[in-house]
Motif scaffolding. Structure first.
Motif, PDB file in Angstrom:
ATOM      1  N   VAL A 101       0.839  -1.200   0.000  1.00 31.12           N
ATOM      2  CA  VAL A 101       0.000   0.000   0.000  1.00 31.12           C
ATOM      3  C   VAL A 101       0.873   1.248   0.000  1.00 31.12           C
ATOM      4  N   ALA A 102       1.903   1.273   0.834  1.00 31.45           N
ATOM      5  CA  ALA A 102       2.775   2.448   0.899  1.00 31.45           C
ATOM      6  C   ALA A 102       3.447   2.711  -0.447  1.00 31.45           C
ATOM      7  N   ALA A 103       3.943   1.665  -1.097  1.00 30.51           N
ATOM      8  CA  ALA A 103       4.608   1.826  -2.396  1.00 30.51           C
ATOM      9  C   ALA A 103       3.612   2.281  -3.462  1.00 30.51           C
ATOM     10  N   ALA A 104       2.432   1.697  -3.460  1.00 28.19           N
ATOM     11  CA  ALA A 104       1.422   2.068  -4.455  1.00 28.19           C
ATOM     12  C   ALA A 104       0.975   3.515  -4.262  1.00 28.19           C
ATOM     13  N   LYS A 105       0.770   3.929  -3.010  1.00 33.66           N
ATOM     14  CA  LYS A 105       0.369   5.314  -2.741  1.00 33.66           C
ATOM     15  C   LYS A 105       1.459   6.292  -3.159  1.00 33.66           C
ATOM     16  N   ALA A 106       2.702   5.955  -2.884  1.00 31.69           N
ATOM     17  CA  ALA A 106       3.809   6.836  -3.284  1.00 31.69           C
ATOM     18  C   ALA A 106       3.854   6.971  -4.803  1.00 31.69           C
ATOM     19  N   ALA A 107       3.642   5.865  -5.497  1.00 33.82           N
ATOM     20  CA  ALA A 107       3.677   5.893  -6.962  1.00 33.82           C
ATOM     21  C   ALA A 107       2.488   6.641  -7.547  1.00 33.82           C
ATOM     22  N   LEU A 129      -7.671   0.698   5.612  1.00 31.55           N
ATOM     23  CA  LEU A 129      -6.915   1.408   4.580  1.00 31.55           C
ATOM     24  C   LEU A 129      -7.751   1.790   3.363  1.00 31.55           C
ATOM     25  N   LEU A 130      -8.897   1.153   3.181  1.00 31.28           N
ATOM     26  CA  LEU A 130      -9.715   1.388   1.996  1.00 31.28           C
ATOM     27  C   LEU A 130     -10.500   2.691   2.169  1.00 31.28           C
ATOM     28  N   ASP A 131     -10.354   3.598   1.212  1.00 25.37           N
ATOM     29  CA  ASP A 131     -11.005   4.909   1.290  1.00 25.37           C
ATOM     30  C   ASP A 131     -12.351   4.955   0.585  1.00 25.37           C
TER      31      ASP A 131
END
Length: 170
Positions: A101-107, A129-131
């Protein structure tokens, strides 16, 4: 900041795939959709479950086979898996939800991370974590297969944002 969005097509009885992960049921219903067309440029990255990544493709046999949204989207993909995987350009494999999740959000930057796969969506929901959720119903009753959400537990409140689009409240 990126948001996690679980956007999916589903049968009226709540399945995103047929028995054994079959996606052929969706093929006759793939056509231009203004909601999907407006969403695609707002997606910055994909967070994909391993079964979905390895699974069936409703675009099989067509020009968009093997590509996200039938070739309508390109960008970084992050696959959540505990199995070794060969290197694939544009695809990163992660062994735990938090780092994926952290990597995907950063990307994704300020765009959405689109979650693909019912189990990964469930994990994101359970972890808080799901918005948002976008459910696109298709006029089919599958009668069995992979449910859009298959989780026991307490109810989760949703706030309507638009037709079939919801904010997860908790």
């Amino acid at each position: 900041m990126a948001k996690l969005l679980y956007a999916f097509s589903c049968s009226i009885d709540g399945f995103i795939a047929g028995p054994g992960g079959d996606m052929s049921w969706l093929t006759p219903h793939l056509h231009p959709d203004p909601v999907v067309d407006a969403l695609i440029p707002r997606i910055g990255a994909l967070l994909v479950g391993r079964r979905t990544y390895d699974g069936d493709d409703p675009h099989r046999g067509g020009p968009g086979e093997g590509q996200a949204f039938g070739g309508g989207w390109e960008g970084p993909q992050f696959v959540l898996t505990h199995r070794a995987a060969p290197a694939v350009p544009g695809v990163s494999f992660a062994g735990d939800l938090a780092s994926a999740v952290a990597a995907a959000k950063a990307a994704a930057g300020d765009k959405y991370v689109n979650v693909l796969g019912a189990d990964v969506a469930r994990q994101c929901l359970d972890a808080g974590l799901l918005d948002e959720i976008l459910a696109l119903p298709v006029p089919v009753l599958l009668g069995g297969g992979v449910r859009m959400f298959d989780r026991p537990g307490p109810a989760v409140e949703l706030e309507p944002l638009a037709a079939h689009w919801y904010r997860v409240l908790g």
